[in-house]
Design an enzyme around this catalytic site. Structure first.
Site, mmCIF file in Angstrom:
data_model
loop_
_atom_site.group_PDB
_atom_site.id
_atom_site.type_symbol
_atom_site.label_atom_id
_atom_site.label_comp_id
_atom_site.label_asym_id
_atom_site.label_seq_id
_atom_site.Cartn_x
_atom_site.Cartn_y
_atom_site.Cartn_z
ATOM 1 N N GLN A 1 89.365 22.921 33.894
ATOM 2 C CA GLN A 1 88.944 24.306 34.059
ATOM 3 C C GLN A 1 89.831 25.078 35.043
ATOM 4 O O GLN A 1 89.550 26.224 35.356
ATOM 5 C CB GLN A 1 87.473 24.389 34.481
ATOM 6 C CG GLN A 1 87.180 23.916 35.890
ATOM 7 C CD GLN A 1 85.688 23.852 36.141
ATOM 8 O OE1 GLN A 1 84.973 23.032 35.572
ATOM 9 N NE2 GLN A 1 85.190 24.740 36.987
ATOM 10 N N MET B 1 81.372 20.805 42.093
ATOM 11 C CA MET B 1 82.735 20.355 42.384
ATOM 12 C C MET B 1 82.863 19.980 43.860
ATOM 13 O O MET B 1 83.970 19.884 44.394
ATOM 14 C CB MET B 1 83.739 21.444 42.011
ATOM 15 C CG MET B 1 83.680 21.759 40.512
ATOM 16 S SD MET B 1 85.183 22.497 39.871
ATOM 17 C CE MET B 1 85.262 23.982 40.840
ATOM 18 N N GLY B 2 81.719 19.797 44.530
ATOM 19 C CA GLY B 2 81.754 19.375 45.929
ATOM 20 C C GLY B 2 82.021 20.524 46.884
ATOM 21 O O GLY B 2 81.858 21.693 46.511
ATOM 22 N N HIS C 1 74.546 25.166 46.965
ATOM 23 C CA HIS C 1 74.471 23.950 46.145
ATOM 24 C C HIS C 1 73.175 23.191 46.465
ATOM 25 O O HIS C 1 72.494 22.687 45.564
ATOM 26 C CB HIS C 1 75.635 23.003 46.449
ATOM 27 C CG HIS C 1 76.992 23.547 46.127
ATOM 28 N ND1 HIS C 1 77.914 23.852 47.094
ATOM 29 C CD2 HIS C 1 77.597 23.820 44.944
ATOM 30 C CE1 HIS C 1 79.028 24.282 46.533
ATOM 31 N NE2 HIS C 1 78.869 24.279 45.232
HETATM 32 P P1 AMP Z 1 80.706 24.732 42.058
HETATM 33 O O1 AMP Z 1 80.741 23.508 42.909
HETATM 34 O O2 AMP Z 1 81.353 25.920 42.682
HETATM 35 O O3 AMP Z 1 81.108 24.463 40.638
HETATM 36 O O4 AMP Z 1 79.152 25.142 42.000
HETATM 37 C C1 AMP Z 1 78.199 24.239 41.534
HETATM 38 C C2 AMP Z 1 76.931 24.981 41.234
HETATM 39 O O5 AMP Z 1 76.435 25.614 42.411
HETATM 40 C C3 AMP Z 1 77.124 26.088 40.188
HETATM 41 O O6 AMP Z 1 76.035 26.039 39.261
HETATM 42 C C4 AMP Z 1 77.113 27.345 41.022
HETATM 43 O O7 AMP Z 1 76.683 28.477 40.312
HETATM 44 C C5 AMP Z 1 76.137 26.971 42.122
HETATM 45 N N1 AMP Z 1 76.321 27.812 43.307
HETATM 46 C C6 AMP Z 1 77.497 28.076 43.931
HETATM 47 N N2 AMP Z 1 77.293 28.936 44.945
HETATM 48 C C7 AMP Z 1 75.964 29.234 44.960
HETATM 49 C C8 AMP Z 1 75.129 30.078 45.759
HETATM 50 N N3 AMP Z 1 75.624 30.806 46.751
HETATM 51 N N4 AMP Z 1 73.802 30.122 45.480
HETATM 52 C C9 AMP Z 1 73.291 29.378 44.461
HETATM 53 N N5 AMP Z 1 74.027 28.563 43.660
HETATM 54 C C10 AMP Z 1 75.339 28.495 43.902
#
Ligand code: AMP
Length: 285
Positions: free
Chosen positions: A61, A30-31, A37
């Protein structure tokens, strides 16, 4: 790096890429990208070379419209970071591309995986996650999907989606990337006050201690020690659960499951912080 805003342009490009027999690794986000990420992008690239990242703040969501409006969208710096990470394609669609008028949702039986922990605090959240991930998989048809263990329940639900629809994509669950002091990286961490940021260190410290305790004491005691540790630090707990790592229900005996995880979400300065640790078993299932 190519940037596509429409499904048609992205698919035309990926069809050309497939003709060169390259396999595609995909990272949905989601950026507001951080090192966590970017570690997923590295994993996707090392596995297959051709890497697609999506940035889409998925309205379905979010239960709370304000939360959706306030979600950070630093697109210029995200693009820069992805270029530095040698990402090949950024897919950055508008909601109308993801949910066109004729869009049919994805209704599958989540077998209750979506009901406890995050699901209990965010009704409808995981249905939205399943809908967007399924749609993105249909559009991109990647060979590999990389998602973070950071969102443990989300990963388990997407694993279930892939299995139950027999989708031909390999899910990699990537390890949690942490700050030097242990705090799991998150786009939300910048919203913590200096005092809250100091408090937040107790979250990972409590989980690391729970992993040590899990081989020394019964799980109910591991849980009560963890809750005591968070309470002592003045941290409000949404939940702290020790679960069967696949079925996601709470367990009280280490022998009850091959994969065991402790998952928690706390609230500091009004910021929800998620973290988890695998207490037993191999995460790559
Ligand atoms: P989001 O943008 O928050 O939807 O996250 C995108 C992806 O990055 C998801 O698969 C998260 O689980 C992963 N992610 C977010 N924070 C971390 C982190 N600290 N370490 C590893 N992966 C992460």
């Amino acid at each position: 790096m190519y940037i596509f805003k429409t499904v048609a342009a992205l698919q035309a490009h990926l069809n050309e890429i497939r003709k060169t027999h390259q396999q595609i690794g995909f990272v949905p986000t989601m950026g507001a990208l951080h090192q966590g990420h970017l570690s997923l992008v590295d994993i996707a690239r090392n596995k297959h070379n051709y890497t697609v990242v999506s940035i889409f703040v998925n309205p379905t969501q979010f239960g709370d419209a304000k939360d959706l409006d306030h979600y950070p969208r630093p697109i210029e710096s995200d693009i820069f970071k992805l270029q530095q990470q040698q990402c090949d394609v950024l897919f950055w669609p508008e909601p109308s591309e993801i949910y066109p008028k004729n869009h049919k949702g994805c209704k599958i039986d989540l077998k209750g995986l979506h009901l406890n922990m995050e699901g209990a605090f965010r009704p409808g959240h995981f249905e939205g996650v399943v809908e967007v991930v399924k749609r993105l998989l249909d559009i991109i048809e990647p060979d590999t999907l990389v998602m973070g263990q950071k969102d443990y329940q989300q990963c388990a639900i997407i694993r279930h989606l892939i299995k139950s629809l027999q989708l031909s994509v390999n899910l990699i669950q990537a390890p949690i990337v942490r700050e030097k002091d242990g705090l799991a990286m998150s786009s939300r961490n910048i919203r913590l006050s200096p005092e809250g940021r100091r408090k937040a260190v107790r979250l990972s410290a409590t989980l690391f201690q729970a992993k040590k305790n899990a081989v020394l004491m019964p799980l109910h005691q591991v849980k009560s020690e963890a809750i005591k540790s968070l309470n002592e630090a003045g941290i409000a707990i949404d939940y702290f659960e020790i679960i069967d790592g696949l079925q996601l229900h709470s367990i009280d005996n280490f022998e009850q499951a091959d994969l065991v995880a402790a998952c928690t979400t706390v609230n500091i300065d009004g910021v929800r912080l998620l973290d988890n640790i695998i207490l037993k078993g191999n995460k790559d299932r």
